[in-house]
Design an enzyme around this catalytic site. Structure first.
Site: not given
Ligand code: CAA
Length: 380
Positions: A363
């Site tokens: 996550e």
């Molecule tokens: N809420 C709403 N929108 C969001 C957001 C949020 N929290 N975070 C980002 N966004 C939006 C941004 O506003 C942007 O939209 P616009 O272009 O319209 O402005 C878009 O999403 C892209 O955002 P970023 O430019 O910030 O994207 P990024 O490529 O830099 O990545 C990141 C952001 C936070 C690193 C994301 O990729 C991330 O969370 N990565 C980790 C993924 C993760 O947690 N994976 C877990 C897998 S699930 C799991 O583990 C479950 C299980 O089985 C236990």
């Protein structure tokens, strides 16, 4: 913020504690050794109302608040995080996403059995080449008129086999980047879905983790969650809540290891006294206790913000970051305090240490949480 727990919150905490200390403890070592899926315990958690505890009673959920969720997750995770991850994924990543962004028809059909715990869900975001970099989705869901045609591979899927319902994230318009991503509800038994083997994990061994392959899988149009292209934001919003669950899990792992370390330190004697009387051990316990208390407040703060309808994305990243780091620190120290006994399975702390490691990874890794927190600082 006032964290005086209500009668109801205390009752939920007690019921999770009773189940964990009475039932989960009995076979946790055996399940860990055999990597055996805890079917009976999942059924019992459903009966306790924990699998859909956050869902509105209108959709057959428990209607409990996020503080209660943190309390229950902590208690279960003190004993066995293989169980609490199943509960967390179902509540935060699957039920929440459908309840918050689904249509009434989707909620009737899919959410209700999930909220009752009759079915389990899984969240399919990660791919072989899209883990931390979640926008790099390669799985395609191409619009074919009345359905989407899905092809691709998802990785590290908790509940991959046990789930009846998948919440799938996939790319519909590759040229649009993250704005082309969609989220879907998928029947796990749809033709064209195949699973990789049960992953042989370091910890949380009895939850089932699989890769999932999609070959020409037809997903009905009405199964899309939210507007066309909303999938990435859907995943991010959903993960904000998921991270509170995993933070509470890490808190429970740390608390469980700490309690075992205190007990051992009060019993074990060296140099003529219980080892807790040695400053080397006393200071370790003081550090562990202090870090855990801080983790607890971070978890409660994030939960409180969510319950108040305020923004909680940064708070949940801080909670997950600190609680996961604390779990790793505390479990490592708990093994150290136990000495040789800590390195063998019967004392549980080595298992808790293996479980703690995963909280720093799934996550969103600790580094991803730091990225989210630092971006929030930059935009202040
Ligand atoms: N809420 C709403 N929108 C969001 C957001 C949020 N929290 N975070 C980002 N966004 C939006 C941004 O506003 C942007 O939209 P616009 O272009 O319209 O402005 C878009 O999403 C892209 O955002 P970023 O430019 O910030 O994207 P990024 O490529 O830099 O990545 C990141 C952001 C936070 C690193 C994301 O990729 C991330 O969370 N990565 C980790 C993924 C993760 O947690 N994976 C877990 C897998 S699930 C799991 O583990 C479950 C299980 O089985 C236990």
């Amino acid at each position: 913020m006032d964290f005086t727990f209500t009668e109801e919150q205390l009752m939920i905490q007690q019921s999770a504690r009773d189940y964990a200390q009475r039932e989960l403890i009995k076979d946790v070592l055996e399940r860990d050794a055999k990597a055996e899926y805890p079917t009976q315990h999942v059924k019992a958690l459903a009966e306790l109302g924990f699998l859909g505890m956050l869902v509105d009673p209108k959709y057959d959920g428990g209607g409990m608040d996020t503080i209660s969720y943190v309390l229950a997750m902590e208690e279960l995770s003190k004993i066995d995080s293989s169980i609490s991850v199943i509960m967390s994924v179902n509540n935060s990543l699957v039920c929440y996403g459908i309840e918050a962004f689904g249509t009434e028809a989707q909620k009737e059909k899919w959410l209700k059995p999930l909220a009752r715990g009759e079915q389990i869900g899984a969240f399919l975001l990660s791919e072989p080449e899209a883990g931390s970099d979640a926008t790099s989705q390669r799985t395609l869901a191409i619009d074919k008129g009345d359905h989407y045609l899905v092809n691709g591979v998802k990785n590290w899927i908790t509940n991959g086999n046990s789930a009846a319902v998948y919440v799938l994230i996939a790319q519909t318009y590759p040229d649009k980047g993250h704005k082309g991503i969609n989220a879907f509800i998928v029947d796990r038994h749809s033709p064209g879905i195949t699973l990789g083997p049960h992953e042989d994990k370091m910890g949380m061994r009895s939850s089932d983790t699989h890769s999932v392959m999609f070959t020409d899988v037809k997903v009905p149009k009405e199964n899309r969650l939210g507007e066309d292209g909303f999938g990435f934001k859907f995943a991010m919003k959903t993960l904000e809540g998921g991270r509170i669950g995993i933070a509470a899990q890490a808190l429970g792992i740390a608390q469980g290891a700490y309690e075992r370390a205190v007990k051992y330190a009060k019993e074990r004697k060296t140099f003529g006294t219980e080892i807790i009387n040695h400053q080397a051990i006393g200071f370790k316990l003081a550090e562990m206790h202090t870090r855990i208390e801080a983790a607890r407040y971070f978890c409660l703060k994030a939960a409180w913000l969510k319950d108040q309808g305020k923004s909680y994305g940064t708070a949940s990243a801080m909670a997950k970051y600190w609680a996961a780091e604390t779990a790793m620190y505390v479990t490592t120290e708990a093994v150290q305090i136990h000495g040789g006994y800590g390195y063998v399975k019967e004392y549980h702390v080595e298992r808790l240490m293996r479980e703690a490691k995963l909280t720093q990874i799934y996550e969103g890794t600790s580094e991803i949480q730091q990225m989210i927190i630092s971006r929030a600082i930059m935009s202040e």
